[in-house]
Design a protein around this motif. Sequence first.
Motif, PDB file in Angstrom:
ATOM      1  N   TYR A  49       1.778  77.318 107.753  1.00 35.85           N
ATOM      2  CA  TYR A  49       1.324  76.869 106.733  1.00 35.85           C
ATOM      3  C   TYR A  49       1.771  76.180 105.474  1.00 35.85           C
ATOM      4  O   TYR A  49       1.191  75.284 104.938  1.00 35.85           O
ATOM      5  CB  TYR A  49       0.162  78.191 106.152  1.00 35.85           C
ATOM      6  N   VAL A  50       2.982  76.806 105.137  1.00 31.72           N
ATOM      7  CA  VAL A  50       3.745  76.124 103.918  1.00 31.72           C
ATOM      8  C   VAL A  50       5.063  75.945 104.661  1.00 31.72           C
ATOM      9  O   VAL A  50       5.553  76.930 104.969  1.00 31.72           O
ATOM     10  CB  VAL A  50       3.738  76.873 102.690  1.00 31.72           C
ATOM     11  N   ALA A  51       5.584  74.889 104.369  1.00 30.33           N
ATOM     12  CA  ALA A  51       7.099  74.383 104.613  1.00 30.33           C
ATOM     13  C   ALA A  51       8.176  75.341 103.892  1.00 30.33           C
ATOM     14  O   ALA A  51       9.076  75.568 104.276  1.00 30.33           O
ATOM     15  CB  ALA A  51       7.176  73.197 104.917  1.00 30.33           C
ATOM     16  N   ASN A  52       7.859  75.293 102.621  1.00 32.40           N
ATOM     17  CA  ASN A  52       8.716  75.886 101.754  1.00 32.40           C
ATOM     18  C   ASN A  52       8.314  76.678 100.075  1.00 32.40           C
ATOM     19  O   ASN A  52       7.140  76.359 100.170  1.00 32.40           O
ATOM     20  CB  ASN A  52       9.665  75.173 101.322  1.00 32.40           C
ATOM     21  N   ARG A  53       9.095  77.081  99.744  1.00 31.45           N
ATOM     22  CA  ARG A  53       8.653  77.624  98.288  1.00 31.45           C
ATOM     23  C   ARG A  53       8.026  76.605  97.340  1.00 31.45           C
ATOM     24  O   ARG A  53       6.838  76.889  96.701  1.00 31.45           O
ATOM     25  CB  ARG A  53       9.909  78.204  97.491  1.00 31.45           C
ATOM     26  N   SER A  54       8.320  75.366  97.386  1.00 31.15           N
ATOM     27  CA  SER A  54       7.836  74.420  96.576  1.00 31.15           C
ATOM     28  C   SER A  54       6.238  74.080  96.834  1.00 31.15           C
ATOM     29  O   SER A  54       5.684  73.901  96.139  1.00 31.15           O
ATOM     30  CB  SER A  54       8.549  73.078  96.517  1.00 31.15           C
ATOM     31  N   GLU A  55       6.085  74.007  98.252  1.00 31.15           N
ATOM     32  CA  GLU A  55       4.679  73.815  98.491  1.00 31.15           C
ATOM     33  C   GLU A  55       3.785  74.860  98.447  1.00 31.15           C
ATOM     34  O   GLU A  55       2.630  75.093  97.976  1.00 31.15           O
ATOM     35  CB  GLU A  55       4.555  73.727 100.360  1.00 31.15           C
ATOM     36  N   LEU A  56       4.430  76.256  98.478  1.00 36.04           N
ATOM     37  CA  LEU A  56       3.600  77.511  98.179  1.00 36.04           C
ATOM     38  C   LEU A  56       3.371  77.598  96.617  1.00 36.04           C
ATOM     39  O   LEU A  56       2.176  77.738  96.214  1.00 36.04           O
ATOM     40  CB  LEU A  56       4.534  78.745  98.242  1.00 36.04           C
ATOM     41  N   LEU A  57       4.158  77.117  95.727  1.00 37.96           N
ATOM     42  CA  LEU A  57       4.003  76.802  94.243  1.00 37.96           C
ATOM     43  C   LEU A  57       2.946  75.841  94.071  1.00 37.96           C
ATOM     44  O   LEU A  57       1.964  75.956  93.284  1.00 37.96           O
ATOM     45  CB  LEU A  57       5.307  76.469  93.576  1.00 37.96           C
ATOM     46  N   ASP A  58       2.806  74.734  94.748  1.00 37.89           N
ATOM     47  CA  ASP A  58       1.814  73.706  94.799  1.00 37.89           C
ATOM     48  C   ASP A  58       0.589  74.416  94.918  1.00 37.89           C
ATOM     49  O   ASP A  58      -0.510  74.094  94.324  1.00 37.89           O
ATOM     50  CB  ASP A  58       2.311  72.552  95.617  1.00 37.89           C
ATOM     51  N   LEU A  59       0.328  74.994  96.155  1.00 35.75           N
ATOM     52  CA  LEU A  59      -0.795  75.630  96.506  1.00 35.75           C
ATOM     53  C   LEU A  59      -1.415  76.533  95.207  1.00 35.75           C
ATOM     54  O   LEU A  59      -2.606  76.629  95.013  1.00 35.75           O
ATOM     55  CB  LEU A  59      -0.800  76.555  97.839  1.00 35.75           C
ATOM     56  N   MET A  60      -0.396  77.379  94.678  1.00 37.12           N
ATOM     57  CA  MET A  60      -0.709  78.212  93.747  1.00 37.12           C
ATOM     58  C   MET A  60      -1.374  77.721  92.533  1.00 37.12           C
ATOM     59  O   MET A  60      -2.344  77.985  91.903  1.00 37.12           O
ATOM     60  CB  MET A  60       0.220  79.439  93.323  1.00 37.12           C
ATOM     61  N   VAL A  61      -0.507  76.719  91.935  1.00 37.43           N
ATOM     62  CA  VAL A  61      -0.977  75.794  91.076  1.00 37.43           C
ATOM     63  C   VAL A  61      -2.351  75.364  91.104  1.00 37.43           C
ATOM     64  O   VAL A  61      -3.187  75.170  90.059  1.00 37.43           O
ATOM     65  CB  VAL A  61       0.125  74.796  90.626  1.00 37.43           C
ATOM     66  N   ASP A  62      -2.563  74.686  92.196  1.00 43.75           N
ATOM     67  CA  ASP A  62      -3.952  73.927  92.302  1.00 43.75           C
ATOM     68  C   ASP A  62      -4.945  74.958  92.261  1.00 43.75           C
ATOM     69  O   ASP A  62      -6.088  74.629  91.918  1.00 43.75           O
ATOM     70  CB  ASP A  62      -3.726  73.128  93.646  1.00 43.75           C
ATOM     71  N   ALA A  63      -4.500  76.190  92.938  1.00 43.82           N
ATOM     72  CA  ALA A  63      -5.777  77.184  92.812  1.00 43.82           C
ATOM     73  C   ALA A  63      -6.171  77.620  91.363  1.00 43.82           C
ATOM     74  O   ALA A  63      -7.291  77.911  91.016  1.00 43.82           O
ATOM     75  CB  ALA A  63      -5.253  78.401  93.734  1.00 43.82           C
ATOM     76  N   VAL A  64      -5.161  77.415  90.628  1.00 43.05           N
ATOM     77  CA  VAL A  64      -5.482  77.760  89.073  1.00 43.05           C
ATOM     78  C   VAL A  64      -6.427  76.672  88.463  1.00 43.05           C
ATOM     79  O   VAL A  64      -7.116  76.769  87.678  1.00 43.05           O
ATOM     80  CB  VAL A  64      -4.175  77.974  88.496  1.00 43.05           C
ATOM     81  N   TYR A  65      -5.885  75.252  88.928  1.00 42.52           N
ATOM     82  CA  TYR A  65      -6.411  74.255  88.481  1.00 42.52           C
ATOM     83  C   TYR A  65      -7.951  74.343  89.005  1.00 42.52           C
ATOM     84  O   TYR A  65      -8.857  73.661  88.309  1.00 42.52           O
ATOM     85  CB  TYR A  65      -6.012  72.908  88.958  1.00 42.52           C
ATOM     86  N   ALA A  66      -8.320  74.794  90.072  1.00 42.97           N
ATOM     87  CA  ALA A  66      -9.673  75.050  90.518  1.00 42.97           C
ATOM     88  C   ALA A  66     -10.616  75.752  89.565  1.00 42.97           C
ATOM     89  O   ALA A  66     -11.676  75.310  89.470  1.00 42.97           O
ATOM     90  CB  ALA A  66      -9.620  75.489  91.910  1.00 42.97           C
ATOM     91  N   ARG A  67     -10.043  76.729  88.930  1.00 37.25           N
ATOM     92  CA  ARG A  67     -10.675  77.487  88.119  1.00 37.25           C
ATOM     93  C   ARG A  67     -10.884  76.747  86.792  1.00 37.25           C
ATOM     94  O   ARG A  67     -11.531  76.848  86.050  1.00 37.25           O
ATOM     95  CB  ARG A  67      -9.838  78.858  87.905  1.00 37.25           C
TER      96      ARG A  67
END
Length: 244
Positions: A67-85
């Motif tokens: 689902y995620v290739a590396n830590r950078s992609e994981l952080l991207d998903l986390m950050v965008d989940a916060v932006y969703a709020r």
Amino acid sequence: MDTPYGSASLPVWERPEPRPRAAAVPLSRATIAGAAIRIADADGLDGLSVRKIAKELGVGPMRLYDYVANRSELLDLMVDAVYARIAEAARPAGWRATVLAIVHRTRAVALEHEWFADLLGARPHLGPHALAVGEATAAALDRAPGIDGIDDLQRVLGALNAFLAGALRREITERRTARSTGTGLPDWQAAHGPYLTRMLATGRYPTVARLVVDGAHLDPEETFRHHLTTLLDGITSRPRTRRG
């Protein structure tokens, strides 16, 4: 992977979710990001690891790499989940009210997820929800009476983003310091008060003395609101003329 852009990999937001496996625990990028956020909320970004996320979800660590290739992609998903709020902030009428709603919502969410402030101020966030927040903010500022052209808009956005990153990092750093030392800001100020009084009595720091003695001492929320108001007032205080 062949893409419309050649052999470059698609960003994580554009890649389709992997096909579900016949496994006891279903996964998605949203569930992985949610688990990662819970861990980062508790342990900070330094305490975040694939192994911890996998344990939280009850799966093997290697499954996450589908689902995620590396830590950078994981952080991207986390950050965008916060932006969703943040994107859920109300959009009141008027450019100023819109900017205030978005910025105050950003502060509220960042105080819930302190690690988010650690990821502000570097490269732009490009997830779909981050872009939605950026669009709403830029569109509102573009309607401000002091904005005349794209150059003005870029400068104002830069100033607002710099203020937001700096203010949030400062407030969250103070919260972390209070927790790690067991000493809140009032106690720290009281402990250093006698020294500061002696230094100011020398007369070498008259302007600092005025700030300490006569200046307002606001709580973090009031300070944030005051500084944000000063910034937005500055945007509209001197209408600019378009250059040829």
